[in-house]
Scaffold this motif. Structure first.
Motif, PDB file in Angstrom:
ATOM      1  N   PHE A  14       0.807  -1.214   0.000  1.00 35.23           N
ATOM      2  CA  PHE A  14       0.000   0.000   0.000  1.00 35.23           C
ATOM      3  C   PHE A  14       0.843   1.268   0.000  1.00 35.23           C
ATOM      4  O   PHE A  14       0.380   2.324  -0.441  1.00 35.23           O
ATOM      5  CB  PHE A  14      -0.984  -0.004   1.170  1.00 35.23           C
ATOM      6  N   THR A  15       2.056   1.179   0.501  1.00 34.91           N
ATOM      7  CA  THR A  15       2.951   2.324   0.383  1.00 34.91           C
ATOM      8  C   THR A  15       3.227   2.611  -1.087  1.00 34.91           C
ATOM      9  O   THR A  15       3.210   3.761  -1.538  1.00 34.91           O
ATOM     10  CB  THR A  15       4.278   2.059   1.116  1.00 34.91           C
ATOM     11  N   LEU A  16       3.458   1.541  -1.836  1.00 39.82           N
ATOM     12  CA  LEU A  16       3.713   1.685  -3.267  1.00 39.82           C
ATOM     13  C   LEU A  16       2.465   2.181  -3.997  1.00 39.82           C
ATOM     14  O   LEU A  16       2.560   3.009  -4.906  1.00 39.82           O
ATOM     15  CB  LEU A  16       4.163   0.342  -3.847  1.00 39.82           C
ATOM     16  N   VAL A  17       1.302   1.669  -3.597  1.00 38.30           N
ATOM     17  CA  VAL A  17       0.053   2.128  -4.206  1.00 38.30           C
ATOM     18  C   VAL A  17      -0.136   3.620  -3.969  1.00 38.30           C
ATOM     19  O   VAL A  17      -0.459   4.383  -4.888  1.00 38.30           O
ATOM     20  CB  VAL A  17      -1.157   1.346  -3.631  1.00 38.30           C
ATOM     21  N   ALA A  18       0.062   4.055  -2.717  1.00 38.34           N
ATOM     22  CA  ALA A  18      -0.132   5.471  -2.380  1.00 38.34           C
ATOM     23  C   ALA A  18       0.828   6.361  -3.153  1.00 38.34           C
ATOM     24  O   ALA A  18       0.427   7.389  -3.712  1.00 38.34           O
ATOM     25  CB  ALA A  18       0.054   5.665  -0.875  1.00 38.34           C
ATOM     26  N   LEU A  19       2.098   5.977  -3.180  1.00 42.13           N
ATOM     27  CA  LEU A  19       3.090   6.782  -3.883  1.00 42.13           C
ATOM     28  C   LEU A  19       2.844   6.794  -5.385  1.00 42.13           C
ATOM     29  O   LEU A  19       2.987   7.820  -6.046  1.00 42.13           O
ATOM     30  CB  LEU A  19       4.497   6.260  -3.584  1.00 42.13           C
TER      31      LEU A  19
END
Length: 322
Positions: free
Chosen positions: A148-153
């Motif tokens: 989800f960090t990658l999704v958000a970024l």
């Protein structure tokens, strides 16, 4: 004697091994660095494998017929955790840039607040929750790491994230779910391993934590941990109670920072090198947040569950919903 002690400590099956391992890693790491199976089991070297196996086994518990209830309960926790973490992190990134504000980098905020420690959650649900709460762990595992960090970024345009990196984080759960639905005997065989692995995962994650990182992370690291638990926790609690109709113990249980979130800043920088200058600072701040949330959340969850009710400590006048 040992089991009685572990049961008295909130999430003790996870927290106690993690703290023991972090003490070893901080002061005498060489005693488990002798190689072979010892290093594989008692250091962070085996963390990814242990977590992957745990997710696979927990995936087998996700039966298609029970998915609506699991998706409702776990989905509210998952989405609200992501929304609050992404909203705070993206806002800081858009307004203040990559360097962040008050010494907190944008990367550290998104990495810490969007991630939750699934093993702490599962351990707490074994103490206070029911089977649906535990089954939701497989769904919540999506935010136990870089996904989800990658999704958000990526969605915010703050980083360029390839789809394959997102897919790799969920394959063990999907494969486990498919096999568990094809053969109930296989599910019954593999499902208990999810709980059995809790202390091993806890130790492996703790072996990657250096307690001095609280000092290295400085007040910013402590602030990040409090932000994750209090600001994030209150938002998730509101969603859990008013949308899900639940007592709220699970909302607090998910208000942690995942142990493997420490590696997320470096993982992001590997995919998008523009974040490389902020990896060192973000890593120490996230590491501090891991320790702070791991200590705070079990006690907050314990207090809330006893005050407002849970399946293991029911209140007759408490409407818990589905």
């Amino acid at each position: 004697m040992i089991m009685k002690f572990l049961k008295k400590v909130p999430a003790g099956m996870m927290i106690v091994p993690m703290l023991i391992a972090s003490l070893i890693n901080t002061f005498v790491p060489q005693i488990v660095q002798i190689g072979s199976f010892t290093t594989a089991v008692f250091t962070s070297a085996g963390a990814a494998t242990a977590i992957g196996i745990q997710l696979f086994c927990l995936g087998t518990t996700l039966q298609f017929k029970e998915m609506p209830k699991v998706f409702k309960r776990g989905g509210i926790l998952l989405i609200s955790k992501f929304i609050i973490g992404a909203a705070i992190g993206i806002a800081i990134g858009k307004i203040f840039g990559m360097a962040g504000v008050l010494g907190l980098t944008t990367l550290s905020v998104i990495s810490a607040v969007t991630n939750s420690n699934g093993s702490v959650y599962l351990s707490l649900m074994n103490t206070y929750g029911d089977e649906t709460d535990c089954a939701a762990m497989a769904l919540l595992a999506l935010n136990d790491g870089p996904f989800f960090t990658l999704v958000a970024l990526g969605a915010s345009g703050l980083a360029n994230i390839p789809l394959i990196s997102l897919l790799a984080a969920v394959v063990p759960i999907i494969v486990g779910m498919i096999l568990g639905n094809l053969d109930t005997e296989l599910k019954d065989f593999l499902a208990p391993a999810g709980n059995i692995l809790i202390p091993f995962v806890g130790f492996a994650l703790g072996a990657g934590i250096n307690i001095t990182n609280i000092v290295k992370g400085g007040p910013q690291g402590i602030l990040l941990g409090l932000m994750c638990t209090l600001i994030g926790g209150i938002f998730i609690l509101i969603c859990d109670r008013f949308i899900g109709g639940r007592p709220g113990y699970a909302a607090w249980a998910v208000s942690t920072t995942a142990g493997n979130a420490v590696a997320v800043p470096a993982a992001v920088a590997l995919i998008d090198p523009a974040w490389e200058p902020y990896v060192g600072t973000a890593t120490t701040q996230v590491a501090a947040a891991v320790v702070v949330t791991a200590v705070l959340v079990p006690f907050i969850t314990d207090w809330w569950a006893k005050k407002y009710g849970c399946p293991k400590i029911p209140l007759t006048d408490q409407k818990t919903g589905a």
